[in-house]
Scaffold this active site. Structure first.
Site, mmCIF file in Angstrom:
data_model
loop_
_atom_site.group_PDB
_atom_site.id
_atom_site.type_symbol
_atom_site.label_atom_id
_atom_site.label_comp_id
_atom_site.label_asym_id
_atom_site.label_seq_id
_atom_site.Cartn_x
_atom_site.Cartn_y
_atom_site.Cartn_z
ATOM 1 N N GLY A 166 -5.797 5.277 -0.149
ATOM 2 C CA GLY A 166 -7.207 5.316 0.350
ATOM 3 C C GLY A 166 -7.908 4.289 -0.555
ATOM 4 N N TYR A 194 0.865 -1.246 -0.125
ATOM 5 C CA TYR A 194 0.080 0.065 -0.066
ATOM 6 C C TYR A 194 0.869 1.390 0.193
ATOM 7 C CZ TYR A 194 -3.030 3.826 1.474
ATOM 8 O OH TYR A 194 -3.642 5.029 1.828
ATOM 9 N N ASN A 197 1.158 10.940 6.340
ATOM 10 C CA ASN A 197 0.382 10.121 7.060
ATOM 11 C C ASN A 197 0.766 9.650 8.547
ATOM 12 O OD1 ASN A 197 -0.356 6.597 6.611
ATOM 13 N ND2 ASN A 197 -1.690 8.389 6.588
ATOM 14 N N ARG A 256 -12.292 30.048 48.404
ATOM 15 C CA ARG A 256 -12.120 28.981 49.683
ATOM 16 C C ARG A 256 -11.924 27.504 48.765
ATOM 17 N NH1 ARG A 256 -16.860 26.423 52.134
ATOM 18 N NH2 ARG A 256 -17.963 28.401 51.441
ATOM 19 N N HIS A 284 -2.621 17.240 -1.704
ATOM 20 C CA HIS A 284 -3.293 17.270 -0.693
ATOM 21 C C HIS A 284 -2.773 18.528 0.049
ATOM 22 C CE1 HIS A 284 -4.394 13.136 -1.083
ATOM 23 N NE2 HIS A 284 -4.937 13.154 -0.039
#
Length: 521
Positions: free
Chosen positions: A59, A52, A194, A294, A82
């Site tokens: 994708g 891959y 990635n 407090r 991208h």
């Protein structure tokens, strides 16, 4: 400046030295040798195999095989396609953190990248050349694809960079500094984009600033108690050690250290338990303070615990392998999965921004108490040292603080649960981690603004009371430092530039409680 050699897992302190102190970086030769072995294994293993992102599309397009002659073009196409970020450029300091986070991922030796990529990232850090990366684009699964694509675009010599505070074309700056762009070897394009390095780098800067905010909040809370002459038991060891939360106990200990030599904090035993008080039907002294005075240890304690938990998780992510697939040369195999998924970072950033929003809310309530004469019954309305009716004191600044806290409350809606499927439903559940980290950054920046206004108000309170000689040494020291930057005022004039100076002091100073305690020792 001393060089920082990366030779082991990095800590948050190491990150601070490299990113905020801008220490030059080098990588130990043994780590570079391991990166080279990993790359060589991938190059050999990938031959005649379907892997891959090396000889397939990405994708949902992974079913398409890429021909041998197009393998390098595939990686360049991924980077360029991208690089689609929008919105505002991310602050260069955050980008430096992002660069270090991506470098540290590759140094684990599971990404199959050529050592030239490591060397180029080191060169950009050392020459302070930072890619222009935009806020909008990352969904935080398959990593910070869009933000990291802009990093990769710079590395191949394209796009724009920050250099010496100015945005310039990458090609121009690289030529000026004799930087050689990256040449793709096997999978550098996919390896670069990635992963979770954008959200992680931003998150680590957030953690450092959140730690600083927490200490400022403890300090200002202690000082607020001091100027109103509160009782000492709510931060006592005896009260807090029976609540078994380390954050609460740590905050109480810090307050005791800061106020130990104060002559303004009152002993409950001395003022309410000793002598004949029971003949009064109405007590002049309040038996208990308002919650914002407090319950400081109970409010800031969980915030401290949240920061420390976030540090464990984010530093673990920083030192992790967060891309896909994982190239394992030791076991001679390649493993596909989802280490790029940013849920760990997203969830911790959501928790952190909620915690810091609560910190800003505490500051706003303490500020309101100081400014409301009907509540404190001690100071003039709006801490006005001038003529009531004619002058306005801190009134205008309170509007800024209140509106800023309201914005924090809106930003605190979690990103972690706002998954929207995309990428043809390949990415059907995502983290939105970069959004979470950037929104947390906004909340942290806002909170500095609120605490600065509280500090200015406390400065006026001290001047109104003329109580410097009765203050604790730590709080008096801070009063003197801030007074030198922004003295209290009587007349009305624009104060926004002076406020900015105090904010710069708050953001750049070392953790204030740690410094004060060290000076007392």
């Amino acid at each position: 400046m001393t060089n920082f050699t990366i030779e082991k897992q990095l800590t948050l302190s190491d990150f601070r030295k490299i990113v905020l102190e801008e220490r030059p970086v080098s990588v130990h030769s043994s780590i570079l040798e391991n990166v080279a072995k990993n790359h060589d294994f991938l190059k050999g293993f990938a031959s005649n195999k379907i892997i891959y992102g090396i000889n397939t599309g990405f994708g949902p397009m992974a079913q398409y095989r890429i021909s041998e002659q197009n393998l390098n073009a595939l990686q360049y196409n991924l980077i360029r396609s991208h690089s689609t970020g929008s919105g505002q450029p991310i602050d260069p300091t955050l980008v430096r953190g992002l660069l270090l986070a991506r470098l540290n991922n590759f140094l684990q030796g599971y990404s199959g990248v050529h050592p030239e990529l490591v060397e180029l990232l080191v060169e950009l850090l050392n020459k302070k050349v930072y890619p222009v990366i935009y806020e909008h684009g990352g969904v935080g699964a398959s990593g910070d694809l869009v933000q990291l694509a802009h990093l990769a675009l710079t590395l191949i010599g394209e796009g724009d960079v920050w250099y010496q505070g100015v945005i310039r074309p990458t090609e121009e700056v690289f030529a000026e500094l004799s930087i050689q762009p990256l040449k793709i070897h096997v999978r550098e394009g996919l390896a670069l984009i990635n992963g979770t390095s954008a959200m992680t780098g931003i998150a680590l800067v957030n953690l450092l600033q959140a730690k600083k905010l927490l200490e400022w909040s403890v300090f200002l809370s202690a000082m607020t108690n001091e100027v109103v002459e509160a009782y000492d038991d709510h931060f006592s060891h005896e009260l807090n050690h029976v609540k078994h939360h380390p954050g609460q106990q740590a905050v109480a200990k810090m307050m005791r250290s800061l106020l130990g030599d104060s002559h303004m904090i009152r002993s409950r035993k001395k003022h309410l338990y000793e002598g004949d008080k029971m003949d009064q039907d109405v007590f002049e002294d309040k038996v208990q303070e308002y919650y914002s005075l407090r319950c400081i240890t109970q409010v800031l304690g969980p915030i401290l615990d949240t920061i420390e938990q976030a540090e464990k998780v984010i530093v673990a992510e920083f030192n992790s392998v967060n891309d896909n697939p994982i190239i394992d040369h030791e076991n001679a195999n390649i493993f596909h999965g989802g280490n790029f998924h940013g849920d760990y970072v997203s969830l911790e950033m959501d928790k952190l921004k909620i915690a810091i929003t609560k910190l800003s809310m505490l500051s706003e309530r303490q500020l309101n108490y100081l400014l409301n004469a009907r509540l404190n019954e001690k100071f003039p309305p709006f801490m006005n040292l001038g003529t009531l009716g004619l002058n306005f004191g801190i009134q205008g600044m309170q509007f800024t603080a209140t509106s800023t806290v309201a914005e924090n409350q809106t930003f605190s809606n979690p990103m972690y649960i706002h998954s929207i499927p995309n990428n043809n439903d390949n990415q059907d559940i995502v983290s939105m981690g970069s959004n979470a980290a950037l929104l947390t950054r906004r909340v942290i920046n806002n909170s500095f603004e609120v605490l600065v206004i509280q500090m200015i108000t406390l400065l006026h309170a001290v001047d109104y009371l003329k109580c410097q000689d009765r203050m604790a040494s730590a709080t008096k020291g801070l009063y003197e430092e801030i007074n030198a930057i922004f003295p209290s005022f009587v007349d009305d004039a624009p104060r926004y530039k002076a406020i900015a100076k105090v904010r710069a002091y708050f953001e750049k100073s070392e953790p204030v409680v740690s410094k004060a305690i060290r000076q007392q020792q």
